[in-house]
Design a protein around this motif. Structure first.
Motif, PDB file in Angstrom:
ATOM      1  N   ILE A  36      33.625  48.171  41.056  1.00 41.14           N
ATOM      2  CA  ILE A  36      34.673  47.304  41.599  1.00 41.14           C
ATOM      3  C   ILE A  36      34.610  45.909  40.998  1.00 41.14           C
ATOM      4  O   ILE A  36      35.637  45.317  40.643  1.00 41.14           O
ATOM      5  CB  ILE A  36      34.556  47.249  43.135  1.00 41.14           C
ATOM      6  N   ALA A  37      33.390  45.361  40.867  1.00 45.32           N
ATOM      7  CA  ALA A  37      33.258  44.017  40.316  1.00 45.32           C
ATOM      8  C   ALA A  37      33.780  43.948  38.882  1.00 45.32           C
ATOM      9  O   ALA A  37      34.470  42.987  38.505  1.00 45.32           O
ATOM     10  CB  ALA A  37      31.799  43.576  40.364  1.00 45.32           C
ATOM     11  N   GLU A  38      33.463  44.952  38.065  1.00 50.48           N
ATOM     12  CA  GLU A  38      33.933  44.974  36.672  1.00 50.48           C
ATOM     13  C   GLU A  38      35.452  45.041  36.610  1.00 50.48           C
ATOM     14  O   GLU A  38      36.092  44.370  35.792  1.00 50.48           O
ATOM     15  CB  GLU A  38      33.314  46.155  35.933  1.00 50.48           C
ATOM     16  N   LEU A  39      36.042  45.872  37.479  1.00 47.93           N
ATOM     17  CA  LEU A  39      37.498  46.006  37.482  1.00 47.93           C
ATOM     18  C   LEU A  39      38.169  44.720  37.963  1.00 47.93           C
ATOM     19  O   LEU A  39      39.217  44.331  37.435  1.00 47.93           O
ATOM     20  CB  LEU A  39      37.908  47.180  38.372  1.00 47.93           C
ATOM     21  N   ALA A  40      37.561  44.067  38.924  1.00 52.25           N
ATOM     22  CA  ALA A  40      38.124  42.801  39.402  1.00 52.25           C
ATOM     23  C   ALA A  40      38.097  41.753  38.295  1.00 52.25           C
ATOM     24  O   ALA A  40      39.064  41.017  38.083  1.00 52.25           O
ATOM     25  CB  ALA A  40      37.352  42.319  40.627  1.00 52.25           C
ATOM     26  N   ASP A  41      36.982  41.669  37.571  1.00 49.24           N
ATOM     27  CA  ASP A  41      36.874  40.705  36.475  1.00 49.24           C
ATOM     28  C   ASP A  41      37.868  41.021  35.365  1.00 49.24           C
ATOM     29  O   ASP A  41      38.469  40.112  34.779  1.00 49.24           O
ATOM     30  CB  ASP A  41      35.449  40.708  35.905  1.00 49.24           C
ATOM     31  N   ALA A  49      41.036  43.852  47.166  1.00 51.63           N
ATOM     32  CA  ALA A  49      42.258  44.575  46.812  1.00 51.63           C
ATOM     33  C   ALA A  49      41.941  45.724  45.857  1.00 51.63           C
ATOM     34  O   ALA A  49      42.524  46.811  45.977  1.00 51.63           O
ATOM     35  CB  ALA A  49      43.269  43.618  46.179  1.00 51.63           C
ATOM     36  N   VAL A  50      41.022  45.493  44.937  1.00 50.98           N
ATOM     37  CA  VAL A  50      40.623  46.552  44.021  1.00 50.98           C
ATOM     38  C   VAL A  50      40.058  47.742  44.799  1.00 50.98           C
ATOM     39  O   VAL A  50      40.376  48.897  44.528  1.00 50.98           O
ATOM     40  CB  VAL A  50      39.580  46.042  43.001  1.00 50.98           C
ATOM     41  N   PHE A  51      39.245  47.454  45.821  1.00 50.17           N
ATOM     42  CA  PHE A  51      38.668  48.529  46.630  1.00 50.17           C
ATOM     43  C   PHE A  51      39.755  49.350  47.311  1.00 50.17           C
ATOM     44  O   PHE A  51      39.744  50.583  47.289  1.00 50.17           O
ATOM     45  CB  PHE A  51      37.713  47.944  47.672  1.00 50.17           C
ATOM     46  N   ARG A  52      40.726  48.676  47.941  1.00 49.46           N
ATOM     47  CA  ARG A  52      41.798  49.399  48.633  1.00 49.46           C
ATOM     48  C   ARG A  52      42.640  50.209  47.653  1.00 49.46           C
ATOM     49  O   ARG A  52      43.021  51.353  47.943  1.00 49.46           O
ATOM     50  CB  ARG A  52      42.675  48.399  49.388  1.00 49.46           C
TER      51      ARG A  52
END
Length: 375
Positions: A36-41, A49-52
């Motif tokens: 999730i952190a990589e996708l958010a960055d 929001a990425v998680f949802r």
């Protein structure tokens, strides 16, 4: 292929859907699992929001959640699309870079979109940059000899959020790939200095630097390197010994500049010159003028790039074109594609990636550039 929204269509854009597609496309593009952190960055979407979004995409069967809490796309991955925007002809260096890039793209199974920039039309570079932006290339590579135009071209990609690699001309905001111009210049200066030690007992009258008046950083770095290299071998170098000629990177203009210089220098046998060409074309042009004046024994010439123009002279045992600094443009493609994929995979890359440099002279030219059979 994604197309940018324009006009009235933008009014109907759904923000949540846009974010979800950004997350999905990032997973598809990188072709590897991400957390999730990589996708958010990578997408600029908030982690919550990425998680949802991932939960929804997983429920609908678009992504898979792995045991280590990373996610991967279950869609068929589209091939990476790289864009290359550059003058494609005019010098052997350019054609060798293009050929190596096309071979590397095919071998790496990535798509490559190539556009030709006209050197005499600055607007061509901007138009081609916009074409690549509209095509939504995953990463752009530009080789723009005119650095001032390069800044404007680069800005198109940076404004569009497209990662950028610049070849041979460093530009802020982009990853640089190409020559270490200071080191390449220093190698040339050292070679000229060693020639003076061996043949002229370490003495000479002038160091002639054939360069371009563009004032770009690579010109300045290479010229500075030449002077440092000469000093390292021969000691102090008086500024009065240094002559700057503007060869405009071409054979004919360099020949004319050298002819003008020779006309105002003392006669044959009275002026020993160490000549450094910004590239092999300028070095060859200077040598032509010296040769026509019957003063070749008064000079030593070193070029840059080790392209065919320089290699022909180096193979000639009577030529005073004694060496050229190799950049190996025929190997650029594989390194550029590898660098591009590392950037797209969010791997750590340095701000500048340099090619290998090597002095090519009569002792090793057949090892690195053997003549074709039958010649």
């Amino acid at each position: 292929m994604k197309k940018p929204q324009t006009g009235s269509r933008r009014r109907y854009s759904v923000g949540t859907l846009q974010k979800g597609l950004s997350v999905l496309e990032e997973l598809e593009k990188t072709a590897r699992a991400m957390n999730i952190a990589e996708l958010a960055d990578a997408t600029g979407v908030q982690r919550s929001a990425v998680f949802r979004l991932l939960c929804t995409l997983e429920e609908r069967g678009y992504v898979e959640r792995l045991k280590d809490k990373r996610y991967r796309s279950l869609l068929v991955h589209r091939r990476v699309l790289l864009g290359y925007c550059a003058p494609l002809s005019g010098t052997a260096f350019r054609t060798e870079v293009l050929g190596s890039l096309q071979r590397a793209a095919a071998e790496s199974k990535v798509d490559l979109m190539v556009l030709d920039n006209a050197e005499d039309d600055p607007d061509t570079g901007l138009r081609n940059a916009q074409i690549l932006v509209n095509a939504r290339v995953d990463l752009a590579m530009i080789f723009q000899p005119n650095q001032s135009i390069g800044y404007a071209v680069a800005d198109r990609f940076l404004q569009a959020g497209i990662p950028l690699v610049t070849i041979e001309r460093p530009i802020q905001g982009a990853v640089y790939f190409g020559g270490n111009n200071y080191q390449a210049g220093k190698l040339a200066g050292q070679e000229l200095g060693r020639f003076a030690v061996k043949h002229w007992r370490g003495t000479f009258d002038s160091l002639v630097l054939i360069e371009s008046p563009s004032g770009s950083t690579n010109v300045e770095a290479r010229v500075a390197g030449v002077q440092v290299g000469v000093r390292e071998v021969l000691g102090a170098l008086d500024e009065s010994q240094v002559i700057h000629l503007y060869g405009h990177l071409h054979v004919e203009s360099s020949r004319q500049a050298m002819e003008t210089l020779l006309a105002r220098l003392p006669g044959k046998g009275r002026t020993r010159m160490l000549i450094s060409g910004f590239n092999d074309l300028t070095a060859a042009g200077a040598l032509q003028a010296v040769r026509a004046a019957g003063r070749e024994k008064d000079v030593a010439v070193v070029g840059q790039n080790a392209t065919e123009e320089g290699r022909q002279e180096i193979r000639n045992p009577s030529s005073r074109f004694i060496a050229s600094i190799a950049y190996f443009p025929e190997q650029y493609g594989s390194k550029m594609v590898r660098l591009s994929l590392s950037i797209l995979h969010h791997e750590a890359v340095p701000p500048a990636v340099f090619t290998q440099h090597l002095v090519i002279d009569r002792t090793n030219i057949h090892q690195y550039y053997p003549e074709p059979a039958g010649e």
